[in-house]
Design an enzyme around this catalytic site. Structure first.
Site, short mmCIF file in Angstrom:
data_model
loop_
_atom_site.label_atom_id
_atom_site.label_comp_id
_atom_site.label_asym_id
_atom_site.label_seq_id
_atom_site.Cartn_x
_atom_site.Cartn_y
_atom_site.Cartn_z
N SER A 111 0.85 -1.20 0.00
CA SER A 111 0.00 0.00 0.00
C SER A 111 0.88 1.24 0.00
O SER A 111 2.08 1.16 0.29
CB SER A 111 -0.86 0.03 1.26
N ASP A 112 0.30 2.38 -0.32
CA ASP A 112 1.05 3.62 -0.09
C ASP A 112 0.94 3.95 1.40
O ASP A 112 0.16 3.33 2.14
CB ASP A 112 0.54 4.76 -0.99
N TRP A 113 1.68 4.94 1.82
CA TRP A 113 1.79 5.29 3.23
C TRP A 113 0.39 5.51 3.86
O TRP A 113 -0.30 6.45 3.50
CB TRP A 113 2.65 6.55 3.36
#
Ligand code: BGC
Length: 744
Positions: free
Chosen positions: A275-277
């Protein structure tokens, strides 16, 4: 059908030709399955977590392990944690350390947008290789790059991190970057995993404002946005990151159609999706998931394997499993993909980092790669002959906030670069000038690129008036581009235009170097300048590269990877637009100042333009000047009547008709003249960087399979429609020789 047979044949050939690879894969799969069968649920969930360095305790690592740690670059600390994972945890699964190594680790390469301006995949690959070796020597085996988000909006701060507005160019550059990071052999200790991001349409943020929604029809998504991702995956990218934004209302971290259907099923991608942050938790903020638990379910259903920095997988996966809303098979698949990546990278055999196994960072070879990339990335936009610097120049005034800004020339996502290693233009030019007996006077004039007051105006005037040539260093400092650093006004910030006027008033030739993270609108200063070199942000070696270009040691050769608008109000403005029913021409453009008072509203003769800024850009995509001139002739298409499985074979003669040796970037564009969905007026399909000594000519050839001329039709099917095509070859998107061919 014919195509299908071809694909099947190729696949059989490939599998037969690569038995070793196949064997190795099945060996890894066996190891993964054997390990998986021994893992407890806690250990499995541990592998799905990516934690920021310093945010977890040793006991967690010991009890159930952690899949990945990001932003821990202290090798001693890494090795200590790794020892707990490998030697003190039940199954000894190594951690993979990750970091945003975006355009270099310690040796900083030009920003990716500038790398795209090189149109040179080999230098981009070499830069990524350097980055990989330096990062790996610091224990980093996973980077979150390349970013292949095609964008048509220079306001978007992250335009600096990608490869510009064109799908084909971004695909080629992205693939070269993947090759560079991952090297020839994944298990070499200096290969690092690439992560192609941000899937998808992140560069389509409405209004160029970061994280904003993307509204895009699926056929455009498939034709414009997705191909660079596919290309990087085909190149072997070990991982992928979904984007923060929603597409037509569905955020990517919970977008089952995008992730599950397109990525996993259609493309058969079996790499890790991280996932992104905190983007999984953000499904709640979007208003797409009701709470963290629902967000975790949505992300698992969208085949997101690893949760970067958010608490939701850790908190809710067990509960979701016991409720039966997700299955253990889903968890196992995610864990298997992560373990597979670790096996492929050889982490089980070599979990620790010994820095003495690696060459020194910032070594001569690395600096040379950075230098070459910086040289090739600068784009000469104007030159009335003042460049290269002439022998008669005895005094140079260097003026501006970016001539000596070692931090700013490195720019966005430089987490490990150190400004003390940057060689600035002031330093490099002064050195060269000394060698040539030229006097240099320096005035910074503006503390920062956005400073509103010129300090020491008198000194600026004096410096300019004493000089035979003024070199102005303008643009944007580092922090004005990059993630969430978007601008609504993309003019030169602060008092820079005023500085140009002040300098120009001294009536000396002025050459301006612009260092920026995006296309800026600077039409108002063009007239006041004899030359403009758009150097973007060149990294560690920006100074020597710019100096060599200005002194003519080498000719500029970069070409714009994105259209430069005249005014921000023209955005989006891009070369590969569709034709309207009323396309504008210079003749049809109704200029605001020519409209008579109380003019009647008529539509006859109206065309698609702005009254004030017309319809053309300041500089088109693919544009860039050289110190020499190039001639194109004898454009030939070998067989201009092609079948669907044919290949367009093109040749053209390119000559260096000026008086400097130089590189040229030969670009091939096509237009599908009539189709069931209106096609772009031009589409880049091939390019080649060639070197020509003065007076030299070369025949450049291209092969373009007809199968690459297609698009997604209204039924969402990729199709090549028979009909007539125009084909151009030239040195810019708005120049070139034209020929025609037909597909039957
Ligand atoms: C960015 C990603 C980056 C991640 C980790 C996010 O804010 O969107 O591109 O890889 O942070 O640092």
């Amino acid at each position: 059908m014919r195509n299908l047979i071809g694909v099947v044949f190729l696949a059989i050939f490939f599998i037969a030709a690569c038995p070793a690879k196949k064997e190795q894969n099945s060996l890894i799969d066996q190891k993964v399955q054997s390990l998986l069968s021994k893992m407890t649920l806690d250990e499995k969930i541990g592998q799905l977590l990516q934690k920021n360095g310093g945010s977890f305790s040793d006991s967690v690592v010991k009890a159930c392990g952690i899949g990945s740690v990001l932003n821990e670059t202290n090798v001693e600390v890494q090795n200590r944690i790794q020892k707990i994972a490998v030697e003190n945890s039940r199954l000894g699964i190594p951690i993979i350390f990750a970091r945003d190594v975006i355009h270099g680790f310690r040796t900083i390469m030009p920003i990716p947008l500038a790398q795209a301006a090189t149109w040179d995949p080999s230098v981009v690959e070499a830069g990524a290789r350097v980055a990989a070796i330096e990062a790996a020597s610091s224990g980093i085996r996973w980077t979150f790059s390349p970013m292949v988000d095609v964008t048509r909006d220079p306001r978007w701060g992250r335009i600096s991190e990608g490869y510009g507005e064109d799908t084909y160019l971004a695909s080629e550059m992205g693939a070269a970057t993947v090759r560079g990071y991952q090297g020839k052999n994944l298990s070499d200790k200096n290969s690092i995993a690439a992560c192609v991001k941000h899937f998808a349409a992140y560069g389509w943020a409405e209004g160029g404002r970061d994280y904003n929604s993307a509204n895009i029809p699926e056929n455009e998504l498939r034709d414009v946005i997705l191909p660079p991702f596919k290309k990087c995956i085909d190149e072997g990218a070990l991982s992928l990151m979904p984007s923060f934004n929603d597409i037509n209302g569905v955020p990517s971290s919970g977008n089952e159609y995008l992730m599950n259907n397109i990525l996993r099923k259609e493309w058969q991608y079996n790499g890790v999706v991280v996932s992104d942050w905190v983007s999984i938790s953000q499904l709640v903020t979007h208003g797409f998931a009701e709470n963290g638990k629902e967000a975790a379910r949505m992300a698992i259903n969208s085949t997101l394997d690893m949760d970067m920095a958010s608490p939701v997988y850790e908190t809710y996966l067990k509960e979701l499993l016991s409720e039966g809303t997700i299955t253990i098979a889903q968890i196992d698949e995610a864990v298997a993909r992560i373990l597979k990546m670790k096996f492929e990278l050889g982490l089980f055999e070599n979990p620790y980092t010994n820095q003495s196994d690696f060459p020194a960072m910032l070594n001569q070879q690395n600096l040379e790669v950075a230098m070459k990339a910086a040289i090739e990335s600068a784009v000469l936009l104007k030159n009335d002959g003042v460049l290269p610097i002439q022998n008669k120049v005895k005094t140079i005034a260097i003026i501006g906030p970016l001539a000596d800004a070692p931090h700013d020339q490195m720019v966005t996502w430089v987490m490990d670069g150190d400004k003390k290693n940057s060689v600035t233009p002031l330093v490099a030019i002064s050195l060269k000038a000394k060698e040539l007996g030229i006097k240099v006077i320096y005035e910074r004039a503006l503390e920062l690129s956005r400073s509103k007051n010129i300090s020491n105006r008198d000194a600026v005037v004096k410096a300019a008036s004493q000089a035979d040539l003024v070199l102005l260093f303008l643009g944007e400092e580092s922090i004005l581009s990059g993630e969430s650093h978007c601008r609504a006004d993309i003019n030169l910030p602060g008092a820079q235009e005023e500085l140009v006027a002040l300098v120009a008033a001294q009536n000396k030739p002025v050459a301006t170097v612009i260092m920026a993270g995006r296309p800026l609108t600077f039409e108002r200063i063009i007239e006041q300048n004899s030359a403009i070199l758009y150097a973007m942000h060149g990294g560690t070696m920006a100074g020597p590269a710019i100096s060599d270009l200005l002194f003519g040691v080498v000719s500029p050769s970069g070409k714009l990877p994105v259209t430069f608008p005249r005014h921000v109000g023209q955005v989006p403005l891009y070369y590969n637009h569709r034709n309207t029913g009323k396309p504008a021409t210079n003749k049809s453009w109704e200029r605001i100042d020519d409209i008579p008072a109380e003019a009647p509203q008529l539509s006859i003769g109206n065309t698609s333009h702005y009254l004030d800024y017309g319809f053309e850009p300041m500089y088109p995509f693919g544009f860039g000047l050289s110190y020499t001139t190039f001639g194109y002739k004898n454009l030939k298409i070998k067989n201009s009547n092609l079948s669907l499985d044919g290949v367009v074979e093109v040749s053209v003669e390119v000559s260096n008709t000026g008086s400097y040796d130089a590189d040229e970037i030969v670009q091939l564009y096509i237009r599908d003249l009539v189709a069931s969905r209106v096609r772009a007026v031009k589409e880049l399909k091939r390019f080649k960087r060639i070197h020509l000594a003065k007076g030299e000519s070369k025949t450049v050839t291209f092969e373009l399979p007809v199968s690459e001329l297609g698009f997604h039709n209204q039924q969402m099917k990729y199709t090549v429609e028979p009909g007539d095509f125009n084909l151009w070859v030239g040195g810019s998107s708005n120049a070139g020789l034209m020929e025609k061919f037909s597909v039957k």
